[in-house]
Design a protein around this motif. Structure first.
Motif, PDB file in Angstrom:
ATOM      1  N   VAL A   1       0.847  -1.184   0.000  1.00  0.00           N
ATOM      2  CA  VAL A   1       0.000   0.000   0.000  1.00  0.00           C
ATOM      3  C   VAL A   1       0.887   1.240   0.000  1.00  0.00           C
ATOM      4  O   VAL A   1       1.949   1.252   0.626  1.00  0.00           O
ATOM      5  N   ILE A   2       0.462   2.243  -0.741  1.00  0.00           N
ATOM      6  CA  ILE A   2       1.238   3.469  -0.821  1.00  0.00           C
ATOM      7  C   ILE A   2       0.626   4.491   0.123  1.00  0.00           C
ATOM      8  O   ILE A   2      -0.473   4.998  -0.112  1.00  0.00           O
ATOM      9  N   ASP A   3       1.319   4.750   1.224  1.00  0.00           N
ATOM     10  CA  ASP A   3       0.811   5.708   2.195  1.00  0.00           C
ATOM     11  C   ASP A   3       1.775   6.875   2.409  1.00  0.00           C
ATOM     12  O   ASP A   3       1.552   7.717   3.257  1.00  0.00           O
ATOM     13  N   SER A   4       2.881   6.866   1.640  1.00  0.00           N
ATOM     14  CA  SER A   4       3.865   7.943   1.794  1.00  0.00           C
ATOM     15  C   SER A   4       4.879   7.831   0.660  1.00  0.00           C
ATOM     16  O   SER A   4       4.916   6.829  -0.050  1.00  0.00           O
ATOM     17  N   LEU A   5       5.701   8.859   0.526  1.00  0.00           N
ATOM     18  CA  LEU A   5       6.749   8.810  -0.484  1.00  0.00           C
ATOM     19  C   LEU A   5       7.724   7.664  -0.177  1.00  0.00           C
ATOM     20  O   LEU A   5       8.219   6.982  -1.064  1.00  0.00           O
ATOM     21  N   GLN A   6       7.959   7.450   1.122  1.00  0.00           N
ATOM     22  CA  GLN A   6       8.874   6.379   1.534  1.00  0.00           C
ATOM     23  C   GLN A   6       8.336   5.013   1.108  1.00  0.00           C
ATOM     24  O   GLN A   6       9.059   4.192   0.558  1.00  0.00           O
TER      25      GLN A   6
ATOM     26  N   SER B   1      21.853  13.343  -3.583  1.00  0.00           N
ATOM     27  CA  SER B   1      21.811  12.176  -2.737  1.00  0.00           C
ATOM     28  C   SER B   1      20.752  12.299  -1.656  1.00  0.00           C
ATOM     29  O   SER B   1      20.676  13.314  -0.963  1.00  0.00           O
ATOM     30  N   GLY B   2      19.943  11.264  -1.536  1.00  0.00           N
ATOM     31  CA  GLY B   2      19.029  11.153  -0.416  1.00  0.00           C
ATOM     32  C   GLY B   2      19.526  10.018   0.459  1.00  0.00           C
ATOM     33  O   GLY B   2      20.682   9.609   0.354  1.00  0.00           O
ATOM     34  N   ALA B   3      18.666   9.505   1.297  1.00  0.00           N
ATOM     35  CA  ALA B   3      19.042   8.340   2.090  1.00  0.00           C
ATOM     36  C   ALA B   3      17.977   7.273   1.874  1.00  0.00           C
ATOM     37  O   ALA B   3      16.866   7.572   1.457  1.00  0.00           O
ATOM     38  N   GLU B   4      18.334   6.025   2.160  1.00  0.00           N
ATOM     39  CA  GLU B   4      17.376   4.953   1.926  1.00  0.00           C
ATOM     40  C   GLU B   4      16.099   5.148   2.730  1.00  0.00           C
ATOM     41  O   GLU B   4      15.023   4.735   2.307  1.00  0.00           O
ATOM     42  N   ASN B   5      16.216   5.789   3.901  1.00  0.00           N
ATOM     43  CA  ASN B   5      15.008   6.044   4.685  1.00  0.00           C
ATOM     44  C   ASN B   5      14.529   7.484   4.518  1.00  0.00           C
ATOM     45  O   ASN B   5      13.685   7.953   5.260  1.00  0.00           O
ATOM     46  N   TYR B   6      15.071   8.160   3.508  1.00  0.00           N
ATOM     47  CA  TYR B   6      14.607   9.505   3.198  1.00  0.00           C
ATOM     48  C   TYR B   6      14.980   9.842   1.760  1.00  0.00           C
ATOM     49  O   TYR B   6      15.879  10.624   1.489  1.00  0.00           O
ATOM     50  N   PRO B   7      14.294   9.201   0.794  1.00  0.00           N
ATOM     51  CA  PRO B   7      14.650   9.443  -0.607  1.00  0.00           C
ATOM     52  C   PRO B   7      14.362  10.886  -1.008  1.00  0.00           C
ATOM     53  O   PRO B   7      13.407  11.485  -0.530  1.00  0.00           O
ATOM     54  N   LEU B   8      15.213  11.396  -1.850  1.00  0.00           N
ATOM     55  CA  LEU B   8      15.078  12.768  -2.332  1.00  0.00           C
ATOM     56  C   LEU B   8      14.181  12.772  -3.566  1.00  0.00           C
ATOM     57  O   LEU B   8      14.384  11.988  -4.490  1.00  0.00           O
ATOM     58  N   PHE B   9      13.188  13.660  -3.583  1.00  0.00           N
ATOM     59  CA  PHE B   9      12.262  13.707  -4.716  1.00  0.00           C
ATOM     60  C   PHE B   9      12.521  14.937  -5.575  1.00  0.00           C
ATOM     61  O   PHE B   9      12.647  16.040  -5.062  1.00  0.00           O
ATOM     62  N   ILE B  10      12.610  14.732  -6.885  1.00  0.00           N
ATOM     63  CA  ILE B  10      12.795  15.853  -7.813  1.00  0.00           C
ATOM     64  C   ILE B  10      11.562  15.951  -8.708  1.00  0.00           C
ATOM     65  O   ILE B  10      11.213  15.003  -9.402  1.00  0.00           O
ATOM     66  N   GLY B  11      10.918  17.089  -8.694  1.00  0.00           N
ATOM     67  CA  GLY B  11       9.635  17.273  -9.379  1.00  0.00           C
ATOM     68  C   GLY B  11       9.736  17.249 -10.893  1.00  0.00           C
ATOM     69  O   GLY B  11      10.809  17.403 -11.479  1.00  0.00           O
ATOM     70  N   LYS B  12       8.573  17.073 -11.499  1.00  0.00           N
ATOM     71  CA  LYS B  12       8.448  16.915 -12.945  1.00  0.00           C
ATOM     72  C   LYS B  12       9.153  18.036 -13.720  1.00  0.00           C
ATOM     73  O   LYS B  12       8.936  19.218 -13.463  1.00  0.00           O
ATOM     74  N   GLY B  13       9.988  17.625 -14.639  1.00  0.00           N
ATOM     75  CA  GLY B  13      10.595  18.587 -15.563  1.00  0.00           C
ATOM     76  C   GLY B  13      11.699  19.462 -14.988  1.00  0.00           C
ATOM     77  O   GLY B  13      12.207  20.360 -15.660  1.00  0.00           O
ATOM     78  N   LYS B  14      12.096  19.210 -13.736  1.00  0.00           N
ATOM     79  CA  LYS B  14      13.137  20.055 -13.132  1.00  0.00           C
ATOM     80  C   LYS B  14      14.496  19.776 -13.777  1.00  0.00           C
ATOM     81  O   LYS B  14      14.843  18.636 -14.077  1.00  0.00           O
ATOM     82  N   VAL B  15      15.259  20.852 -13.956  1.00  0.00           N
ATOM     83  CA  VAL B  15      16.617  20.721 -14.487  1.00  0.00           C
ATOM     84  C   VAL B  15      17.573  21.105 -13.368  1.00  0.00           C
ATOM     85  O   VAL B  15      17.499  22.201 -12.820  1.00  0.00           O
ATOM     86  N   ILE B  16      18.414  20.146 -12.989  1.00  0.00           N
ATOM     87  CA  ILE B  16      19.332  20.401 -11.871  1.00  0.00           C
ATOM     88  C   ILE B  16      20.721  20.728 -12.444  1.00  0.00           C
ATOM     89  O   ILE B  16      21.321  19.888 -13.088  1.00  0.00           O
TER      90      ILE B  16
END
Lengths: 406, 371
Positions: free
Chosen positions: B241-246, B356-371
């Motif tokens: 079940v998907i209840d969070s980004l994690q 870099s994120g962490a396994e218990n805190y993945p980093l999310f990059i939004g649609k179409g963002k250029v880093i």
């Protein structure tokens, strides 16, 4: 009466493809898998729809079951149209009796009624066994500009290969002055690609005349076009400089598959503006495991790779177990290559099982007699037993027992 | 009961707020998952694999991408002259407006239900990832003589504020139902998949409407435990079940395990999705890929480990991708590195950039963002 179309296409897909041997025992050549997820016929069909041709007659005759099934209503190519679309045209019974398609020209002749329904100005005659990406709209513009009766797509081939092709001589305007069919000592390297655009009113006349000629073999290249040339109709050669390959032989089919891995070969299937469409499978993404080593290869959905894959094309649902090696090979859907097996310079048809330790094919540099070397081919559903080996150039359509060497 | 006796209602927007990063531009049903799917694909495929040929997809907010994905329903063979796919965006005819809840959605679907000949209805959400064998659930329903069958998962309770936690007796009948009990972390939780007769569903909707009840679980099912036979059907195999980004990240990464993958993707119940006509994935000279799930249409010249790549992802030479979930058309430039990152569609990581994120805190990059 259907709505009038400027140009429709007729796709010759009835050939047996006997030089592909066991790969075409049960299916017509245009239905042979190609390029990891396609079939050969996807190329001309996609070219049609990408070129704005929305009405295509596919002429089938040899082993049409799988081909007909594959084409279906044409939806994968966006050819399921209320007006036009793809039509499979098989030989049918007529009052005077039943007649197979005697030759390429006769196949079109027998479908004059189909073409007339759309009253087209032009008809493109295409072949179902070529791999290429071509904008027929540009060729049609060329045809119209030249007020041609027939335009033949032409490719300049390397001189040492020219003797394998039908060759053309042209004047500076591109008008064809002479033909030469597979000459021993070629004087031209302008080869016909087997892609024609005809002005329909002209072609119709010549088809009827050709049919009335009892000595004709009813072939475009041998009869109809020479007749038009003799009558001094305006025949033009349309220069094409992209990738094109006739995949009528095992070697050329193998090469064309591997050409996709070569950026210099100019066959970019990732080009979003000219996609090649085909029927898609409902398979999960491919999985590459910790023990896998995959380089310079194309791999499709549903594959599970734990072994080594180099310079190869893997179709959907292929399994390469840990310790197995696949090199310079084409592996068609559902085939399983078990641990310790080595597959090189080979084509494996659908659902082949290669048991542990089996060896298929050999690198040409390791062969003593290069003349005896060739791509090894394993037919659909064959099991190659444990530690068995299959020599280069063998075409194997029966199971190979454990330890057996063929 | 066969597929001909069942129609489906899928609701897509109930849990969008649990995955705000991804649902900023879409609804739960069109959230990408597993390299090539959208969440709605799993429930839709489950229904059609049982032979169901009439399915309504109800949607409330941000539904453009979902409509775009489903189209006329052809990938699921639901582009039919008779029956097939029905899209139910909100409408204001009955004052229902935007569907705020399952109850409102069901009221909005009343018309659809009234015009449905099928005897049974499967009502489902999109936030549970499973390859449901609807046939088995239907057989269970018949065998138990149940009025309502609720599919459930068990184990750690998902962190959903309206989670229905079930107590079952020895014959799988639900004897108690609690909504998100505070003191409980493990248990049996309803997966928002419910099978019942159409006539019963309509009766419950009318009842609720007449009484002004707003919450289907709390106001309809809980009080009904005495008078209705409500049974619990355990979802076998993969059930997340998907209840969070994690949890979204963890569920994607869990597919790298062969056991989990085989449990979700079974040969007899394929998961269908929209066709993109990608070429096969190309692995370049010098590329290195380990333990990764990769969709068609990718071009990989760099290094990829422990990651899930969607269709059309590019990883240039010298780029390093580890523990990532990369969505469609993500572009990782040469010399860039990403670790524990979730990228939405069309993200570009320019040369040399490191995320870099962490396994218990993945980093999310939004649609179409250029880093």
């Amino acid at each position: 009466m259907a709505r009038k179309k400027e140009c429709i296409a007729m796709l010759l897909a009835g050939g047996q493809g006997s030089r592909l041997g066991i790969l075409t025992h049960k299916i017509a050549k245009p239905a042979v898998p190609f390029g990891g997820k396609y079939r050969i016929i996807d190329f001309p069909l996609s070219n049609c729809v990408n070129s704005g041709i929305d009405t295509v007659g596919v002429l089938t005759q040899y082993q049409p079951l799988e081909l007909n099934d594959y084409i279906g209503n044409g939806q994968p190519w966006d050819l399921d149209r209320a007006d036009g679309g793809v039509h499979v045209l098989s030989p049918y019974q007529q009052i005077e009796g039943t007649e197979w398609y005697k030759g390429t020209a006769n196949a079109i002749y027998q479908n004059i009624n189909f073409i007339d329904r759309y009253s087209p100005e032009y008809v493109a005659i295409l072949s179902g066994d070529h791999i290429y990406k071509m904008d027929y709209a540009k060729m049609l513009d060329f045809h119209k500009k030249n007020k041609a009766a027939c335009t033949i797509a032409m490719l300049e081939v390397p001189w040492d290969e020219a003797s394998r092709f039908g060759l053309m001589f042209t004047d500076p305007d591109g008008r064809i002055t002479a033909f030469e069919e597979k000459p021993k000592n070629p004087k031209s390297n302008k080869a016909s690609m087997g892609v024609y655009i005809f002005t329909w009113s002209k072609l119709r006349k010549y088809l009827i005349a050709d049919e009335e000629n009892p000595s004709s073999s009813n072939d475009f290249g041998k009869d109809v076009i020479p007749a038009m040339h003799a009558a001094e109709e305006r025949l033009f050669a349309y220069p094409f400089d992209g990738y094109w390959k006739d995949v009528g032989t095992i070697d050329s089919l193998w090469e064309a598959n591997l050409d996709m891995l070569n950026p210099k070969a100019n066959l970019d299937l990732g080009d979003a503006s000219w996609r090649i469409y085909g029927k898609n499978t409902a398979l999960p993404p491919q999985y590459i495991s910790d023990s896998a080593k995959v380089e310079n290869s194309m791999v499709s959905a549903g594959c599970e790779i734990s072994g080594e894959v180099d310079y190869s094309v893997l179709f959907s649902n292929v399994t390469v177990e840990e310790g197995a090696v696949v090199k310079y090979s084409i592996v068609m859907p559902g085939t399983v290559i078990k641990s310790g097996a080595v597959v090189q310079y080979a084509m494996l048809a659908e659902n082949v099982t290669v048991e542990p330790g089996a060896v298929i094919g050999e690198a040409p540099e390791k062969t003593e007699n290069l003349d005896a070397w060739g791509v090894a081919v394993i037919g659909g559903g064959v099991t190659v037993g444990k530690n068995a080996s299959v020599a280069p150039k063998i075409m194997c359509d029966n199971d190979v027992a454990e330890g057996e060497k063929i | 009961m066969t597929g001909k006796d069942v129609a489906g209602i899928i609701y897509s927007s109930n849990y969008d707020s649990y995955l705000t990063e991804l649902t900023a531009v879409r609804t739960m049903g069109s959230v990408p998952f597993g390299g090539r799917y959208r969440l709605v694909d799993f429930v839709l495929s489950g229904l059609v694999n049982f032979g169901v040929s009439k399915v309504a997809v109800a949607m409330s907010n941000n539904y453009r991408s979902l409509m775009d994905h489903i189209g006329n329903g052809r990938p699921w063979d639901l582009a039919r002259k008779r029956e097939g796919l029905f899209l139910l965006p909100p409408y204001n005819l009955t004052g229902v407006g935007s569907y705020g809840s399952k109850m409102a959605m069901l009221r909005g679907a009343e018309d659809f239900l009234n015009h449905t000949q099928e005897e049974y209805i499967l009502v489902t959400d999109c936030n549970v990832v499973c390859n449901l064998d609807v046939g088995k659930m239907a057989a269970f329903h018949a065998e138990k003589g149940a009025d309502i069958t609720l599919a459930y998962g068990h184990g750690t309770l998902p962190a959903l504020s309206d989670l229905a936690v079930l107590t079952l007796d020895g014959s799988a009948q639900v004897t108690d139902m609690e909504i998100a009990p505070k003191d409980q972390t493990e248990g049996v939780w309803a997966a928002n998949i419910m099978l019942l007769k159409k006539s019963l569903l309509l009766r419950l909707i009318h009842d609720a409407s007449a009484h002004g009840w707003k919450n289907f679980d709390r106001d309809v099912l809980m009080p009904g435990l005495g008078s209705l036979k409500i049974c619990g059907y355990p979802i076998p195999g993969f059930c997340g079940v998907i209840d969070s980004l994690q949890s979204y990240y963890d569920l994607n990464i869990s597919l790298l395990d062969k056991g989990e993958r085989d449990a979700l993707f079974t040969a007899d119940r394929p998961v269908f999705t929209r066709v993109r006509d990608d070429m096969p994935t190309v692995y370049g000279v010098g590329s290195s890929v380990k333990n990764s799930l990769i969709a068609d249409g990718c071009v990989i010249d760099g290094t990829v480990e422990n990651s899930v790549l969607s269709r059309g992802v590019r990883v240039e030479k010298g780029a390093v991708v580890k523990n990532c979930v990369l969505m469609q058309e993500t572009f990782i430039s040469s010399g860039a590195a990403a670790n524990c990152v979730i990228t939405d569609k069309n993200v570009v990581l320019r040369p040399g950039k490191t995320l870099s994120g962490a396994e218990n805190y993945p980093l999310f990059i939004g649609k179409g963002k250029v880093i």
